[in-house]
Design a protein around this motif. Sequence first.
Motif, mmCIF file in Angstrom:
data_model
loop_
_atom_site.group_PDB
_atom_site.id
_atom_site.type_symbol
_atom_site.label_atom_id
_atom_site.label_comp_id
_atom_site.label_asym_id
_atom_site.label_seq_id
_atom_site.Cartn_x
_atom_site.Cartn_y
_atom_site.Cartn_z
ATOM 1 N N ARG A 28 0.835 -1.207 0.000
ATOM 2 C CA ARG A 28 0.000 0.000 0.000
ATOM 3 C C ARG A 28 0.868 1.256 0.000
ATOM 4 N N TYR A 29 1.885 1.267 0.838
ATOM 5 C CA TYR A 29 2.773 2.434 0.906
ATOM 6 C C TYR A 29 3.485 2.638 -0.430
ATOM 7 N N GLY A 30 3.979 1.568 -1.026
ATOM 8 C CA GLY A 30 4.653 1.671 -2.316
ATOM 9 C C GLY A 30 3.758 2.260 -3.385
ATOM 10 N N ALA A 31 2.503 1.931 -3.352
ATOM 11 C CA ALA A 31 1.552 2.482 -4.317
ATOM 12 C C ALA A 31 1.359 3.983 -4.100
ATOM 13 N N GLN A 32 1.434 4.426 -2.862
ATOM 14 C CA GLN A 32 1.258 5.848 -2.556
ATOM 15 C C GLN A 32 2.430 6.682 -3.039
ATOM 16 N N VAL A 33 3.647 6.137 -2.966
ATOM 17 C CA VAL A 33 4.821 6.918 -3.354
ATOM 18 C C VAL A 33 5.242 6.642 -4.792
ATOM 19 N N LEU A 34 4.445 5.850 -5.501
ATOM 20 C CA LEU A 34 4.664 5.587 -6.918
ATOM 21 C C LEU A 34 6.020 4.951 -7.207
ATOM 22 N N GLY A 35 6.569 4.259 -6.247
ATOM 23 C CA GLY A 35 7.897 3.695 -6.432
ATOM 24 C C GLY A 35 7.892 2.224 -6.749
ATOM 25 N N GLN A 36 9.023 1.776 -7.253
ATOM 26 C CA GLN A 36 9.214 0.348 -7.469
ATOM 27 C C GLN A 36 9.247 -0.298 -6.092
ATOM 28 N N THR A 37 8.336 -1.215 -5.844
ATOM 29 C CA THR A 37 8.189 -1.799 -4.518
ATOM 30 C C THR A 37 8.629 -3.250 -4.522
ATOM 31 N N THR A 38 9.457 -3.581 -3.536
ATOM 32 C CA THR A 38 9.905 -4.945 -3.313
ATOM 33 C C THR A 38 9.540 -5.295 -1.881
ATOM 34 N N VAL A 39 8.908 -6.435 -1.689
ATOM 35 C CA VAL A 39 8.486 -6.832 -0.348
ATOM 36 C C VAL A 39 8.915 -8.271 -0.075
ATOM 37 N N HIS A 40 9.458 -8.491 1.109
ATOM 38 C CA HIS A 40 9.823 -9.825 1.578
ATOM 39 C C HIS A 40 9.195 -10.036 2.947
ATOM 40 N N THR A 41 8.927 -11.280 3.273
ATOM 41 C CA THR A 41 8.420 -11.623 4.600
ATOM 42 C C THR A 41 9.329 -12.677 5.208
ATOM 43 N N LEU A 42 9.800 -12.420 6.413
ATOM 44 C CA LEU A 42 10.645 -13.364 7.134
ATOM 45 C C LEU A 42 9.741 -14.280 7.946
ATOM 46 N N SER A 43 9.539 -15.468 7.428
ATOM 47 C CA SER A 43 8.622 -16.429 8.051
ATOM 48 C C SER A 43 9.058 -16.783 9.466
ATOM 49 N N GLY A 44 8.085 -16.894 10.349
ATOM 50 C CA GLY A 44 8.326 -17.327 11.714
ATOM 51 C C GLY A 44 8.888 -16.268 12.644
ATOM 52 N N ALA A 45 9.190 -15.093 12.135
ATOM 53 C CA ALA A 45 9.766 -14.036 12.972
ATOM 54 C C ALA A 45 8.671 -13.139 13.531
ATOM 55 N N ALA A 46 8.873 -12.682 14.770
ATOM 56 C CA ALA A 46 7.933 -11.755 15.388
ATOM 57 C C ALA A 46 8.407 -10.313 15.210
ATOM 58 N N HIS A 47 9.699 -10.139 15.023
ATOM 59 C CA HIS A 47 10.276 -8.821 14.758
ATOM 60 C C HIS A 47 11.587 -9.036 14.008
ATOM 61 N N LEU A 48 12.141 -7.959 13.486
ATOM 62 C CA LEU A 48 13.391 -8.049 12.738
ATOM 63 C C LEU A 48 14.502 -7.360 13.519
ATOM 64 N N ASP A 49 15.574 -8.071 13.734
ATOM 65 C CA ASP A 49 16.741 -7.514 14.412
ATOM 66 C C ASP A 49 17.966 -8.014 13.664
ATOM 67 N N ILE A 50 18.455 -7.208 12.722
ATOM 68 C CA ILE A 50 19.551 -7.684 11.892
ATOM 69 C C ILE A 50 20.875 -7.761 12.656
ATOM 70 N N VAL A 51 20.945 -7.146 13.829
ATOM 71 C CA VAL A 51 22.171 -7.209 14.623
ATOM 72 C C VAL A 51 22.339 -8.594 15.260
ATOM 73 N N THR A 52 21.238 -9.176 15.735
ATOM 74 C CA THR A 52 21.339 -10.468 16.414
ATOM 75 C C THR A 52 20.793 -11.620 15.581
ATOM 76 N N ALA A 53 20.508 -11.372 14.330
ATOM 77 C CA ALA A 53 19.929 -12.407 13.472
ATOM 78 C C ALA A 53 20.883 -13.585 13.307
ATOM 79 N N LYS A 54 20.313 -14.768 13.366
ATOM 80 C CA LYS A 54 21.097 -15.974 13.170
ATOM 81 C C LYS A 54 21.093 -16.396 11.702
ATOM 82 N N ARG A 55 20.101 -15.943 10.961
ATOM 83 C CA ARG A 55 20.046 -16.205 9.520
ATOM 84 C C ARG A 55 20.352 -14.910 8.793
ATOM 85 N N GLU A 56 20.830 -15.015 7.591
ATOM 86 C CA GLU A 56 21.217 -13.806 6.868
ATOM 87 C C GLU A 56 20.245 -13.390 5.785
#
Length: 74
Positions: A28-56
Amino acid sequence: MWHTASVTTPVLGIAAGEGVTKAADYWRYGAQVLGQTTVHTLSGAAHLDIVTAKREHVARWVLDWMARFPSARN
């Protein structure tokens, strides 16, 4: 106030599969800003913390996305 109606802004949305923000929110946000939108979903995660992530997954998604937009300095 967002002033992106006449400027295309690329959007990278990364949702946590069990989190509050969903992939549809980024689409929805990508449609509002008229930009090329890429979306990914990290399955099984409740939040994203790239500092302590065990997967890359997230770091790879970010790097792949950034590679599509060459630096103006090159």
